[in-house]
Write a protein that holds these residues in place. Structure first.
Motif, PDB file in Angstrom:
ATOM      1  N   VAL A 488      38.287  47.177  39.720  1.00 43.53           N
ATOM      2  CA  VAL A 488      38.059  45.973  38.922  1.00 43.53           C
ATOM      3  C   VAL A 488      38.623  44.780  39.689  1.00 43.53           C
ATOM      4  N   ARG A 489      37.860  43.682  39.706  1.00 43.56           N
ATOM      5  CA  ARG A 489      38.297  42.465  40.396  1.00 43.56           C
ATOM      6  C   ARG A 489      38.040  41.264  39.497  1.00 43.56           C
ATOM      7  N   LEU A 490      39.075  40.451  39.274  1.00 38.57           N
ATOM      8  CA  LEU A 490      38.933  39.210  38.523  1.00 38.57           C
ATOM      9  C   LEU A 490      39.269  38.037  39.433  1.00 38.57           C
ATOM     10  N   LYS A 491      38.397  37.040  39.424  1.00 41.41           N
ATOM     11  CA  LYS A 491      38.626  35.835  40.237  1.00 41.41           C
ATOM     12  C   LYS A 491      38.609  34.617  39.312  1.00 41.41           C
ATOM     13  N   ILE A 492      39.676  33.838  39.368  1.00 41.91           N
ATOM     14  CA  ILE A 492      39.777  32.624  38.553  1.00 41.91           C
ATOM     15  C   ILE A 492      38.975  31.515  39.224  1.00 41.91           C
ATOM     16  N   ASP A 493      38.022  30.946  38.481  1.00 38.19           N
ATOM     17  CA  ASP A 493      37.233  29.826  39.006  1.00 38.19           C
ATOM     18  C   ASP A 493      37.768  28.479  38.530  1.00 38.19           C
ATOM     19  N   ARG A 494      38.376  28.467  37.340  1.00 36.91           N
ATOM     20  CA  ARG A 494      38.903  27.212  36.788  1.00 36.91           C
ATOM     21  C   ARG A 494      40.020  27.562  35.813  1.00 36.91           C
ATOM     22  N   ALA A 495      41.123  26.830  35.885  1.00 39.48           N
ATOM     23  CA  ALA A 495      42.233  27.054  34.960  1.00 39.48           C
ATOM     24  C   ALA A 495      42.871  25.712  34.634  1.00 39.48           C
ATOM     25  N   GLY A 496      42.525  25.155  33.493  1.00 36.89           N
ATOM     26  CA  GLY A 496      43.073  23.865  33.080  1.00 36.89           C
ATOM     27  C   GLY A 496      44.440  24.008  32.438  1.00 36.89           C
ATOM     28  N   ASN A 497      44.971  22.875  31.979  1.00 33.74           N
ATOM     29  CA  ASN A 497      46.312  22.877  31.389  1.00 33.74           C
ATOM     30  C   ASN A 497      46.382  23.703  30.110  1.00 33.74           C
ATOM     31  N   ASN A 498      45.246  23.870  29.434  1.00 32.83           N
ATOM     32  CA  ASN A 498      45.223  24.591  28.164  1.00 32.83           C
ATOM     33  C   ASN A 498      44.881  26.072  28.341  1.00 32.83           C
ATOM     34  N   ALA A 499      44.723  26.506  29.585  1.00 28.36           N
ATOM     35  CA  ALA A 499      44.341  27.898  29.830  1.00 28.36           C
ATOM     36  C   ALA A 499      45.496  28.836  29.483  1.00 28.36           C
ATOM     37  N   PRO A 500      45.200  30.041  29.015  1.00 30.52           N
ATOM     38  CA  PRO A 500      46.265  31.015  28.734  1.00 30.52           C
ATOM     39  C   PRO A 500      47.096  31.289  29.982  1.00 30.52           C
ATOM     40  N   SER A 501      48.381  31.460  29.786  1.00 26.30           N
ATOM     41  CA  SER A 501      49.267  31.694  30.929  1.00 26.30           C
ATOM     42  C   SER A 501      49.455  33.173  31.224  1.00 26.30           C
ATOM     43  N   ARG A 502      49.028  34.010  30.293  1.00 28.53           N
ATOM     44  CA  ARG A 502      49.240  35.449  30.474  1.00 28.53           C
ATOM     45  C   ARG A 502      47.903  36.182  30.431  1.00 28.53           C
ATOM     46  N   LEU A 503      47.728  37.055  31.406  1.00 27.80           N
ATOM     47  CA  LEU A 503      46.537  37.881  31.490  1.00 27.80           C
ATOM     48  C   LEU A 503      46.933  39.306  31.115  1.00 27.80           C
ATOM     49  N   MET A 504      46.243  39.880  30.111  1.00 26.82           N
ATOM     50  CA  MET A 504      46.547  41.222  29.616  1.00 26.82           C
ATOM     51  C   MET A 504      45.391  42.148  29.973  1.00 26.82           C
ATOM     52  N   LEU A 505      45.638  43.060  30.899  1.00 26.56           N
ATOM     53  CA  LEU A 505      44.605  43.987  31.344  1.00 26.56           C
ATOM     54  C   LEU A 505      44.830  45.351  30.692  1.00 26.56           C
ATOM     55  N   ARG A 506      43.841  45.828  29.952  1.00 23.38           N
ATOM     56  CA  ARG A 506      43.973  47.134  29.314  1.00 23.38           C
ATOM     57  C   ARG A 506      44.014  48.239  30.363  1.00 23.38           C
ATOM     58  N   VAL A 507      44.984  49.117  30.228  1.00 26.84           N
ATOM     59  CA  VAL A 507      45.070  50.301  31.078  1.00 26.84           C
ATOM     60  C   VAL A 507      44.397  51.437  30.311  1.00 26.84           C
ATOM     61  N   PRO A 508      43.197  51.819  30.702  1.00 28.61           N
ATOM     62  CA  PRO A 508      42.473  52.828  29.936  1.00 28.61           C
ATOM     63  C   PRO A 508      43.225  54.155  29.899  1.00 28.61           C
ATOM     64  N   ALA A 509      43.150  54.829  28.762  1.00 31.22           N
ATOM     65  CA  ALA A 509      43.814  56.131  28.639  1.00 31.22           C
ATOM     66  C   ALA A 509      43.273  57.117  29.669  1.00 31.22           C
ATOM     67  N   TRP A 510      41.982  56.941  30.032  1.00 34.81           N
ATOM     68  CA  TRP A 510      41.392  57.892  30.975  1.00 34.81           C
ATOM     69  C   TRP A 510      41.989  57.816  32.382  1.00 34.81           C
ATOM     70  N   SER A 511      42.688  56.740  32.687  1.00 37.20           N
ATOM     71  CA  SER A 511      43.323  56.625  34.012  1.00 37.20           C
ATOM     72  C   SER A 511      44.608  57.432  34.093  1.00 37.20           C
ATOM     73  N   GLU A 512      45.061  57.941  32.942  1.00 40.84           N
ATOM     74  CA  GLU A 512      46.304  58.708  32.858  1.00 40.84           C
ATOM     75  C   GLU A 512      47.484  57.936  33.435  1.00 40.84           C
ATOM     76  N   GLY A 513      47.403  56.600  33.286  1.00 45.58           N
ATOM     77  CA  GLY A 513      48.510  55.742  33.716  1.00 45.58           C
ATOM     78  C   GLY A 513      48.623  55.545  35.207  1.00 45.58           C
ATOM     79  N   ARG A 514      47.584  55.926  35.962  1.00 44.32           N
ATOM     80  CA  ARG A 514      47.638  55.801  37.430  1.00 44.32           C
ATOM     81  C   ARG A 514      46.715  54.675  37.878  1.00 44.32           C
ATOM     82  N   TYR A 515      47.277  53.735  38.603  1.00 45.03           N
ATOM     83  CA  TYR A 515      46.518  52.572  39.054  1.00 45.03           C
ATOM     84  C   TYR A 515      47.282  51.876  40.173  1.00 45.03           C
ATOM     85  N   THR A 516      46.550  51.036  40.917  1.00 44.87           N
ATOM     86  CA  THR A 516      47.175  50.134  41.882  1.00 44.87           C
ATOM     87  C   THR A 516      46.785  48.709  41.498  1.00 44.87           C
ATOM     88  N   LEU A 517      47.681  47.778  41.753  1.00 40.11           N
ATOM     89  CA  LEU A 517      47.479  46.399  41.320  1.00 40.11           C
ATOM     90  C   LEU A 517      47.819  45.440  42.454  1.00 40.11           C
TER      91      LEU A 517
END
Length: 796
Positions: A488-517
């Motif tokens: 999965v890849r997310l690229k920010i194109d625009r982030a104004g002053n009112n944009a959320p400061s926190r990004l919450m990425l769901r860790v799917p149960a099927w990954s069994e908690g294994r991922y690289t970031l």
């Protein structure tokens, strides 16, 4: 007659609400203790909306199987002619229809339900794509509905009809006027001669609400309020007991529509009507935390709890929240198949018996469509990743399976039986309920990808898309390899002053908690909490977040049976490919056989996502994603056996084969119900009788005042009629021989979940010397006979 209680808030009301709140808190506390829920109880009881979905209009899909599906669905939506779907609305308003009526369900008394779904689908398509043709069609349909409504001084508008006592078809308003007078004659799917009229009208209400919200059609709300006033007047004429009797007939999500209308207009009358549409015999057990679902029609119930969820959000009814949450927990944990769907032959069976109901009549699509709607409500109260684990599973494995990728047609059922065939709709001659919900489901894939609260953006589904959220000054692109891989890849194109400061990425149960970031190419050591990776920073244009989730093969067992398993990879259920549907399948079910782990015998093939399994018996099989098997047969569920158990199973299968051969040899005559050739050879005639297939066995049942009659060879010996039933079915019927009563049969629902043979000795005075016997089966008192899976005339 008693009018609905509409007095101001009183001390009595306060005590009732306090009791309701206590019940909600008690159930929630138990759920937390059991590990089902994790949230602050007081907050959950007081706040109906902690997170909100980003508006559908702010999301555009990028190339993926989801965009492909949406475009195929769009093609079909534009092939349909609004004037043909409007036929009965105009006809029963006294206007000349502009198009011929469609076939299938639209040609029956449930006509009109498709138009409501169609309005919703067009509105969602317009919001998702900005398509102008969808908006044009919506505006035209609403204007035609307004024209039909103007012919009725009461505000009534509807497309359903009914068959009266003379067998004549007439407009549906007569049904509601009878109800107003207290005439309520019906069953689960029939009300005064009409097929689920309130269900049908609810689809129109929902379509008008969507046309107003998602396509900006103001006239839709005007039409809806007039229609709502008419139906509210009918309900006002009923006392509490009459209202509950009315709700015994399917009414869809009428309660949700009224409460939503109240929320949108600020009119408390609509909310009061919505509250009266609570079906107490179904909802009250859920409020008390009691599972009362076995043998109830599944999709009839789900919308009732969506309405309860909306009642909590709008009116703060804690009982409603408890009911909705208990229902969801119960269905997903105890009644759901691996694809997220539920029910066999449209009904909930006993809890934790999934492995006993792997048939060709499992998983009606409407059920899953509505369960996903309910999931959205519960998630916004308590944003837990597990809700979207279920949502994602169902979306990939049921929603996508039920829509043919090439033809754009829809499946009513998704067979869980080995070798099952998906039966897809005809373009213009089906219009089942699942065609309508399918139109909607495949027009709105962007509606649940992104959610937000004051400071966070939640990414819950990894569907390639572009987010342009102008209200918060945020734009980004999501590129996803899911379900083929976990990249999965997310690229920010625009982030104004009112944009959320926190990004919450769901860790799917099927990954069994294994991922690289990685963030901007730098490895991160962030740990997931409550199913999410939380990334906080002042986001800037050009920032890139990359995460790769593991997608290991794993086994899941059916609820209640650890030896009945499925193979999963990422969000996908994997199925063994058994060949094209053009080739009949009549083999015993394959099994997974291993003394250690059956997954050790899975080898990935050159084509990604495909595996060759050497641990399947009686031969190796190739596993592929289940959803993609549109025109092929599959094996999804497997018995997991040791080598010794497989040896015993082979012997058992040989014994069954030998017993079947012995019965054919000893029987005087045999009829295979549901088989055209066999029935014709036995001169079978019937009324109100239906042929079909269940568990790969052909069958026939008889209902109500119908009958089935057939001829069998006679014999001078004492004889019995052997009939084959499904063990958990029940019914009462008479067996007549040459016009005379021979046996009165009562079949009780048994505990045996398998085919059961029962022998009925025939009086010898009715059979002696007869060269041929005319046997007739008649239900008693409007009950049922069957389904029957075979009949043998055997020596008594």
């Amino acid at each position: 007659m008693t009018k609905p209680h509409t007095c101001p808030h009183s001390p009595a009301d306060s005590s009732i609400e306090n009791a309701a709140r206590r019940r909600f808190m008690q159930w929630s506390a138990l759920a937390v203790a059991a590990g089902l829920l994790k949230f602050p109880l007081e907050a959950a009881a007081s706040e109906a909306g902690k997170v909100t979905a980003v508006p559908l209009q702010a999301v555009r899909l990028k190339p993926s199987l989801f965009l492909d599906s949406l475009l195929v669905n769009q093609r079909y939506l534009f092939e349909l002619e609004p004037d043909r779907l409007l036929h009965t609305f105009l006809k029963y308003a006294g206007l000349e229809p502009k198009g011929a009526i469609y076939g299938g369900w639209e040609g029956d008394t449930i006509s009109g339900h498709t138009l409501g779904h169609y309005l919703s689908a067009l509105a969602k398509l317009h919001a998702q794509t900005g398509d102008a043709e969808a908006k044009t069609r919506i505006d035209y349909i609403v204007s035609e509905l307004a024209r039909a409504q103007a012919r009725d001084g009461d505000g009534y508008v509807g497309g359903f009809s009914r068959k009266n006592d003379k067998g004549e078809i007439e407009g549906g308003k007569v049904v509601m006027e009878e109800v107003r007078r207290g005439i309520i004659k019906g069953s689960a799917f029939n009300l005064n001669g009409s097929w689920s009229p309130l269900y049908t009208e609810h689809k129109l209400f929902a379509g008008l609400l969507d046309a107003h919200e998602l396509a900006g059609n103001r006239q839709a709300l005007e039409v809806l309020e007039k229609a709502a006033a008419y139906f509210a007047g009918v309900f006002d004429a009923l006392d509490h007991e009459q209202m509950q009797k009315l709700l015994d007939s399917e009414f869809g999500g009428f309660n949700e529509s009224y409460i939503e209308l109240g929320a949108r207009t600020g009119n408390p009358r609509w909310i009061a009507i919505g509250k009266r549409l609570r079906h107490e015999k179904v909802v009250d057990p859920a409020i008390a935390g009691k599972d009362d679902l076995p043998h109830r029609h599944a999709n009839t119930q789900v919308p009732k709890f969506i309405g309860e969820a909306r009642q909590f959000e709008v009116a703060g009814d804690a009982d409603s929240a408890a009911a909705a949450r208990f229902f969801w927990e119960t269905v997903t944990a105890h009644y759901s198949y691996v694809i997220g769907g539920n029910a066999d032959r449209e009904y909930f069976q006993s809890p934790d018996t999934i492995s006993s109901f792997l048939t060709e009549q499992t998983c009606e699509h409407c059920n899953s469509y509505n369960m996903l709607k309910l999931t959205r409500h519960l998630y916004q109260w308590t944003p837990q990743a597990r809700y979207f684990d279920y949502y994602e599973r169902t979306l990939h494995n049921h929603t996508m399976s039920a829509h043919h990728a090439d033809t754009g047609m829809f499946a009513y059922m998704l067979p869980m039986i080995t070798g099952g065939e998906r039966g897809f709709s005809d373009k213009f001659d089906s219009f089942w309920c699942c065609v309508g919900s399918g139109m909607e489901a495949h027009a709105q894939f962007g509606d649940s990808i992104y959610w937000h609260d004051a400071e966070s953006l939640y990414v819950n589904l990894y569907i390639s898309s572009v987010l342009d959220w102008k209200e918060r000054g945020l734009a980004l692109q999501l590129d996803s390899g899911v379900p083929d891989n976990g990249k999965v890849r997310l690229k920010i194109d625009r982030a104004g002053n009112n944009a959320p400061s926190r990004l919450m990425l769901r860790v799917p149960a099927w990954s069994e908690g294994r991922y690289t970031l990685r963030v901007n190419g730098q490895a991160q050591k962030a740990k997931a909490a409550d199913g999410y990776l939380a990334l906080s920073r002042a986001w800037q244009a050009g920032d890139v977040v990359e995460v790769e989730f593991d997608t290991p093969l794993r086994l899941e067992h059916a609820a209640g049976d650890e030896n009945c398993v499925t193979v999963m990879r990422g969000p996908l259920a994997m199925a063994a490919d058994l060949g094209p549907v053009s080739a009949p399948y009549d083999q015993p079910d394959p099994a997974l056989v291993a003394d250690v782990s059956p997954l050790s015998g899975f080898a990935e093939l050159p084509q990604p996502g495909r595996y060759l399994a050497s641990t399947t018996r009686p031969e190796p099989l190739t596993f592929v994603p289940f959803f993609s098997q549109y025109d092929r047969r599959s094996a999804l569920y497997f018995r997991y056996m040791t080598s010794a158990q497989w040896t015993q199973e082979v012997a058992r299968r040989e014994k069954v084969k030998a017993e079947s051969l012995a019965l054919r040899t000893s029987a005087v005559d045999m009829i295979q119900f549901g088989n055209e050739e066999s029935e014709k050879a036995h001169k079978l005639v019937s009324d109100t009788s239906f042929g079909g297939s269940y568990r790969r066995q052909q069958c026939r049942d008889v209902r109500g005042k119908g009958f089935v009659e057939f001829e069998m060879k006679g014999s001078d010996k004492p004889m019995a009629l052997r009939l084959r039933f499904w063990g958990s079915d029940k019914g009462r019927f008479n067996i007549l021989v040459n016009g005379k009563l021979a046996v009165q049969v009562t079949v009780e629902r048994g505990q045996v979940i398998d085919f059961v043979d029962r022998d009925y000795a025939l009086p010898q005075e009715l059979t002696r010397g007869a060269q041929a016997l005319k046997i007739r089966l008649e239900p008693q008192h409007g009950d049922t006979a069957g389904p029957l899976f075979g009949g043998w005339l055997i020596p008594a």
